[in-house]
Scaffold this motif. Sequence first.
Motif, PDB file in Angstrom:
ATOM      1  N   GLY A 168       9.355  40.188  -4.091  1.00  0.00           N
ATOM      2  CA  GLY A 168       9.096  39.246  -3.015  1.00  0.00           C
ATOM      3  C   GLY A 168      10.207  38.233  -2.831  1.00  0.00           C
ATOM      4  N   PRO A 169       9.973  37.229  -2.005  1.00  0.00           N
ATOM      5  CA  PRO A 169      11.016  36.272  -1.658  1.00  0.00           C
ATOM      6  C   PRO A 169      11.194  35.170  -2.703  1.00  0.00           C
ATOM      7  CG  PRO A 169       9.015  35.723  -0.483  1.00  0.00           C
ATOM      8  CD  PRO A 169       8.727  36.995  -1.250  1.00  0.00           C
ATOM      9  N   ILE A 170      12.321  34.484  -2.616  1.00  0.00           N
ATOM     10  CA  ILE A 170      12.529  33.246  -3.366  1.00  0.00           C
ATOM     11  C   ILE A 170      11.774  32.137  -2.632  1.00  0.00           C
ATOM     12  CG2 ILE A 170      14.228  31.553  -4.142  1.00  0.00           C
ATOM     13  CD1 ILE A 170      16.313  33.816  -4.091  1.00  0.00           C
ATOM     14  N   PRO A 171      10.842  31.464  -3.275  1.00  0.00           N
ATOM     15  CA  PRO A 171      10.056  30.450  -2.557  1.00  0.00           C
ATOM     16  C   PRO A 171      10.904  29.234  -2.170  1.00  0.00           C
ATOM     17  CG  PRO A 171       9.496  30.443  -4.890  1.00  0.00           C
ATOM     18  CD  PRO A 171      10.397  31.617  -4.677  1.00  0.00           C
ATOM     19  N   SER A 172      10.788  28.828  -0.919  1.00  0.00           N
ATOM     20  CA  SER A 172      11.496  27.630  -0.451  1.00  0.00           C
ATOM     21  C   SER A 172      11.059  26.384  -1.206  1.00  0.00           C
ATOM     22  CB  SER A 172      11.264  27.430   1.046  1.00  0.00           C
ATOM     23  OG  SER A 172      11.851  28.481   1.788  1.00  0.00           O
ATOM     24  N   ALA A 173       9.862  26.441  -1.810  1.00  0.00           N
ATOM     25  CA  ALA A 173       9.337  25.290  -2.554  1.00  0.00           C
ATOM     26  C   ALA A 173      10.235  24.887  -3.716  1.00  0.00           C
ATOM     27  CB  ALA A 173       7.935  25.609  -3.069  1.00  0.00           C
ATOM     28  N   LEU A 174      11.122  25.777  -4.154  1.00  0.00           N
ATOM     29  CA  LEU A 174      12.056  25.406  -5.215  1.00  0.00           C
ATOM     30  C   LEU A 174      12.942  24.241  -4.779  1.00  0.00           C
ATOM     31  CD1 LEU A 174      13.177  28.907  -6.558  1.00  0.00           C
ATOM     32  CD2 LEU A 174      11.751  27.237  -7.739  1.00  0.00           C
ATOM     33  N   GLY A 175      13.123  24.080  -3.478  1.00  0.00           N
ATOM     34  CA  GLY A 175      13.936  22.987  -2.968  1.00  0.00           C
ATOM     35  C   GLY A 175      13.373  21.615  -3.261  1.00  0.00           C
ATOM     36  N   LYS A 176      12.114  21.544  -3.707  1.00  0.00           N
ATOM     37  CA  LYS A 176      11.497  20.258  -4.043  1.00  0.00           C
ATOM     38  C   LYS A 176      11.883  19.771  -5.436  1.00  0.00           C
ATOM     39  CE  LYS A 176       7.185  21.501  -3.395  1.00  0.00           C
ATOM     40  NZ  LYS A 176       5.702  21.366  -3.275  1.00  0.00           N
ATOM     41  N   LEU A 177      12.506  20.635  -6.227  1.00  0.00           N
ATOM     42  CA  LEU A 177      12.789  20.304  -7.629  1.00  0.00           C
ATOM     43  C   LEU A 177      14.108  19.539  -7.742  1.00  0.00           C
ATOM     44  CD1 LEU A 177      11.701  23.711  -9.208  1.00  0.00           C
ATOM     45  CD2 LEU A 177      10.354  21.606  -9.001  1.00  0.00           C
ATOM     46  N   LYS A 178      14.059  18.259  -7.429  1.00  0.00           N
ATOM     47  CA  LYS A 178      15.271  17.449  -7.302  1.00  0.00           C
ATOM     48  C   LYS A 178      16.010  17.241  -8.611  1.00  0.00           C
ATOM     49  CE  LYS A 178      14.314  16.962  -2.971  1.00  0.00           C
ATOM     50  NZ  LYS A 178      15.005  17.812  -1.988  1.00  0.00           N
ATOM     51  N   ARG A 179      15.366  17.484  -9.743  1.00  0.00           N
ATOM     52  CA  ARG A 179      16.016  17.322 -11.048  1.00  0.00           C
ATOM     53  C   ARG A 179      16.650  18.620 -11.549  1.00  0.00           C
ATOM     54  NH1 ARG A 179      13.504  12.685 -13.924  1.00  0.00           N
ATOM     55  NH2 ARG A 179      11.991  11.746 -12.500  1.00  0.00           N
TER      56      ARG A 179
END
Length: 213
Positions: free
Chosen positions: A110-121
């Motif tokens: 499946g895809p790479i979740p865009s939600a990873l962009g929330k992990l600012k650290r």
Amino acid sequence: MDHSLLSSFIFTFLFSALLISPSSSEKCNPSDKKVLLEIKAAFGNPYILASWKNDTDCCSWYNVKCNSTTHRIYQLTIFDGELSGQIPAAIGNLPYLEMVDLNNLSNVTGPIPSALGKLKRLTFLRLNYLNLTGSIPSALGQLNELTLLYLNSNKLTGSIPSQLTQLTNLNALNLSSNQLCGQIPVGGKLQSFDASSYADNKCLCGAPLDSCK
């Protein structure tokens, strides 16, 4: 209070203390624990995550690491095991993550979740030797602290998003062995890596590869 009543009171108190001691000694952040259990369920409760149990302290679980001061989960590392399914978007709800390392798990699709962009650290993101499909999400360009990005050896398609030029702290990149196409965006650190970082793709072009026709 007579002696028998006092003894009974002390016994009851000590017995109650024993009963509550496991939960009172738990260090794991409740929000992090809830998210990890969601991730486990999304992957179908695999054996590799057998230590992830609701009645135990998630700071003691395998495949994760917990900061000794904040008690927040800061590493998620799973490799060389039986894990199937798509990477759940819930990973983006672990705000203290600094490392996400999923590799050599051929049944992760499946895809790479865009939600990873929330992990600012996040400083380390390795999703390689999986079976990921779809495009590289532009949201990864929001990971300003990222120093390593490995997405190699998947089945990713489309172009490299221009937002990756915003990753000015990047010092290790591997997008090779995918099905990416188009011109490598100009700017940031993307031209500082050699051709091996982009090799074995469908039709990538532009520095450090051959110029686009």
